[in-house]
Design an enzyme around this catalytic site. Structure first.
Site, mmCIF file in Angstrom:
data_model
loop_
_atom_site.group_PDB
_atom_site.id
_atom_site.type_symbol
_atom_site.label_atom_id
_atom_site.label_comp_id
_atom_site.label_asym_id
_atom_site.label_seq_id
_atom_site.Cartn_x
_atom_site.Cartn_y
_atom_site.Cartn_z
ATOM 1 N N GLU A 1 1.779 0.242 -0.389
ATOM 2 C CA GLU A 1 2.824 1.228 -0.676
ATOM 3 C C GLU A 1 3.802 1.361 0.499
ATOM 4 O OE1 GLU A 1 3.599 2.921 -3.261
ATOM 5 O OE2 GLU A 1 4.831 4.562 -2.468
ATOM 6 N N ASP A 2 3.282 1.389 1.722
ATOM 7 C CA ASP A 2 4.128 1.751 2.869
ATOM 8 C C ASP A 2 4.503 0.607 3.811
ATOM 9 O OD1 ASP A 2 4.003 4.309 1.911
ATOM 10 O OD2 ASP A 2 2.496 5.011 3.336
#
Ligand code: MN
Length: 734
Positions: A97-98
């Site tokens: 996600e990051d």
């Protein structure tokens, strides 16, 4: 809250490293002291991978980002009791996600299992709450999908959510509101459903604290202030019980549990109570050691008698969750006892094993004890429900959210079959839900229910403890309106598939009828012709026409305007459209009556002798028989006033057999009039006469005759034909 620091001075970097190392060593300790197999290398690898991926990133609090996945992993092992696969997935949960790493990168290094969980977590990382209900529903569906693929996805998500809630200040402001709202709306109920009681309570309290800080402080203050008093009272209350427990040789622990601030707040708000007036602010919990599983339940009841001997037990608040565990696996015996100062005290009796399951959830319990999934666990029931919800193609987002809330989050009710078998249903379930829960065939033919000798309709909402008899009728068939009469995903799914099947059969039959009609009338079913017919009946599709033909709601043969000639004449069509055939669109569920005499499972009211075509209402008499009355029958009006709930609108279906109909004829007498009347009935209409009374008083001719007719249409045709006879004034059905 310290501001974000874009760059770190060298001494800061060293202290960061130390903080990270410390957090990791605590995680390792927790893992090594658990009963899991020691697969430390893979955890080491996941830790280094995550460290590297999140290097340089910080949370809003200024902490290195990696501390968050480390904390989540620690919750996963310490509070959820999951193993190395879950710990690795927790460490890696924000990587895709990051950071720039992809799910393929994770799979290449850690294999498909861990990558699968991380993938599930990434898919639901956007959260549930969106701008629109449809988006929420979509996100929710994703959450359930990943959950049904691997329950660990949701357990790790729960740990992630818990850590985010504990450190809510580390997140941007607008995210805080969303996270807190979602927590209360979705994660806390889901935790409850998963049996993660402690986590559920903490999540609720944390959101409450965030949303209503002043209220939270006020309640916490009240709880603290009353603590001393409470302790004294419990000691006094428990002293005689303790001596009995000691005398009976129990090894036990007594805990006083204070209701969570959120529950107290909710109760005060909902029931408009003052803090002092809430009777169950605290509960006394007796946890006993037990080595013999066979004795477990018995010992609970033994302790119950210790309380019952000297105290009054509240008659309505005994909860036996030992023999019938809650659907999340919770087991205990709850009772409410009159305490020393005239105050009710809630008492919970559990064995150590029951307590562990209650506090940590089933997941933790089985993992600790066996390291394996148990063959049968309350989680199976949950997963089955999740799958049912997902297989139910609800077109509407709000409906989907409702379905989830009802099927997953609502409390259970316990109802019984006439034989005494226990059925667990979600709160809000109806008679029809119960019918489908027992057997699909029972659902398919369900007409009504009977609860303690009273008939109730299909959509009647059940209460815990109801003993319900399902009343069925072979000719009863499911209808679309039933979808509104049931709530559970199971019933809805069954109904939808039955309706689809029925629809296919009906459509095929109707298509056949239409082909026969077209051939007989020599009508070419060109698109124009079809359009005219559809416009005439105000139908949207040919399929709908076939359905209505098959169910006898439309009879093209009997409609003169449907002849080849009329259809070809547009002027006729215009006239038709000005006076369109009115379609019967009833919202209420109807009972279907088979007109065919062999299939009849109802009787017709002697008072009004209804026939197919009549607007009718069914009445369920005390013997469970259905008596059909004409909707305008005076007898029915009386029934309506007294037994309104036993009435149900009904509709005829199928090819009609003969029904007795009485016709009343009046006119000015003349020679040969009776002969002409009988000629019409016998000769033209070919109807059987079963009874006739005839007479003439002075100049008035009066005749009452009973014929056997198949439908209202026939009777109307007969009456209008009779009225055409010279000197006949009236001819009407009695
Ligand atoms: Mn996270």
């Amino acid at each position: 809250m310290p501001p974000i620091q874009p760059t770190s001075p060298p001494d800061k970097a060293a202290s960061d490293r130390q903080m990270i190392e410390e957090a990791y060593s605590k995680l390792k300790q927790a893992y090594l002291s658990s009963p899991h197999r020691k697969k430390i290398e893979i955890i080491d690898k996941a830790y280094r991978f995550a460290c590297n991926a999140h290097a340089g990133a910080r949370r809003l609090s200024g902490e290195p980002y990696i501390l968050h996945p480390l904390a989540v992993a620690r919750i996963v092992i310490e509070e959820l009791g999951l193993g190395s696969t879950s710990i690795c997935a927790a460490l890696l949960h924000d990587v895709v996600e990051d950071t720039d790493y992809t799910i393929e990168d994770i799979e290449a290094v850690f294999g498909a299992k861990i990558a699968g969980i991380v993938d599930g977590l990434t898919k639901i990382s956007g959260g549930i709450f969106g701008e629109k209900a449809s988006m929420q529903a979509e996100n929710f569906r994703k959450l359930l999908l990943s959950m049904s693929a691997d329950v660990r996805v949701v357990l790790i998500k729960m740990a992630d959510r818990l850590h985010n809630m504990r450190t809510l200040g580390s997140l941007p402001e607008q995210k805080q509101i969303k996270i807190s709202g979602e927590t209360l709306y979705i994660y806390a109920p889901l935790a409850h459903r998963l049996g993660l009681f402690k986590i559920k309570e903490e999540l609720e309290d944390l959101s409450f604290r965030h949303d209503h800080p002043a209220k939270y402080d006020e309640i916490m203050h009240l709880v603290e202030r009353s603590e001393e008093k409470r302790k004294n009272m419990v000691d006094k209350f428990m002293a005689p019980i303790r001596s009995k427990l000691d005398a009976a040789g129990f090894t036990y622990e007594v805990k006083t549990r204070v209701k969570s601030s959120w529950s107290i707040y909710r109760k005060m708000e909902r029931k408009n109570l003052k803090f002092e007036d809430i009777y169950d602010i605290y509960a006394v919990r007796v946890i006993f050691e037990n080595s013999d599983p066979e004795q477990e339940n018995l010992r609970c009841w033994q302790i119950y008698t210790f309380f019952a001997e000297d105290n009054s037990i509240h008659p309505d608040r005994l909860r036996n969750w030992i023999t019938t565990p809650k659907s999340n696996g919770y087991r205990a015996l709850h009772l409410t006892v009159m305490g020393p100062e005239g105050k009710w005290i809630e008492v919970q009796i559990r064995s150590r094993r029951m307590d562990e399951i209650a506090e940590l959830g089933y997941a933790a319990h089985w993992k600790y004890k066996t390291g394996e999934y148990p063959a049968e666990s309350p989680l199976d029931g949950l997963m089955a429900k999740v799958k049912e919800i997902l297989s139910n193609p609800t077109p509407n987002a709000i409906d989907f959210l409702d379905t989830v809330t009802l099927n997953l989050f609502s409390a259970d009710i316990y109802v019984f079959t006439p034989k005494g078998d226990l059925i667990t249903l979600p709160k809000g379930a109806t008679v029809l839900d119960m019918a489908f829960a027992i057997h699909t065939e029972l659902g398919r033919h369900c007409v009504a229910g009977k609860i303690s000798h009273k008939l109730v309709s299909r959509d009647h909402t059940l209460s815990s403890g109801d003993q319900v008899q399902i009343i069925t009728s072979e000719s009863q068939k499911p209808e679309t309106a039933w979808l509104r009469a049931c709530r559970t995903a199971k019933a809805q799914n069954c109904l939808r598939s039955m309706l689809r099947r029925d629809k296919a059969v009906l459509t095929a039959h109707g298509r056949q009828l239409f082909a026969e009609f077209a051939k007989k009338e020599e009508i070419e079913p060109t698109p124009e012709t079809m359009e005219r017919i559809l416009a005439h009946y105000r139908l949207a599709s040919e399929e709908e026409l076939y359905m209505m033909m098959a169910s006898d709601e439309i009879n093209l043969t009997a409609a003169p305007e449907m002849s080849a000639k009329s259809l070809a004449r547009p002027s006729m069509l215009r006239k038709l459209l000005r006076n369109p055939f009115k379609r019967n669109k009833k919202e209420t569920p109807e009972m279907v009556l088979q007109a065919d005499a062999n299939n009849r499972d109802y009787i017709t009211g002697a008072c009004c002798s209804p026939i197919p075509g009549d607007d009718v209402t069914g009445f369920l008499d005390t013997n469970g028989r259905i008596v059909v009355h004409r909707s305008d029958c005076p007898q029915l009006k009386k029934l309506k006033a007294t037994y309104g709930s036993r009435l149900m609108p009904a509709r005829w279906e199928g090819m009609a057999e003969i029904f007795p109909v009485t016709i009343d004829i009046e006119g000015i007498d003349r020679r040969g009039l009776l002969t002409e009347v009988l000629d019409v009935v016998w000769g033209e209409m070919k109807l059987n006469i079963t009874d006739i009374t005839c007479g003439a008083r002075q100049t008035v001719f009066h005749c009452t005759l009973t014929v056997q007719a198949n439908s209202l249409r026939t009777v109307k045709a007969l009456c209008s034909r009779l009225r055409k006879i010279k000197n006949i004034e009236t001819a009407k059905r009695l």
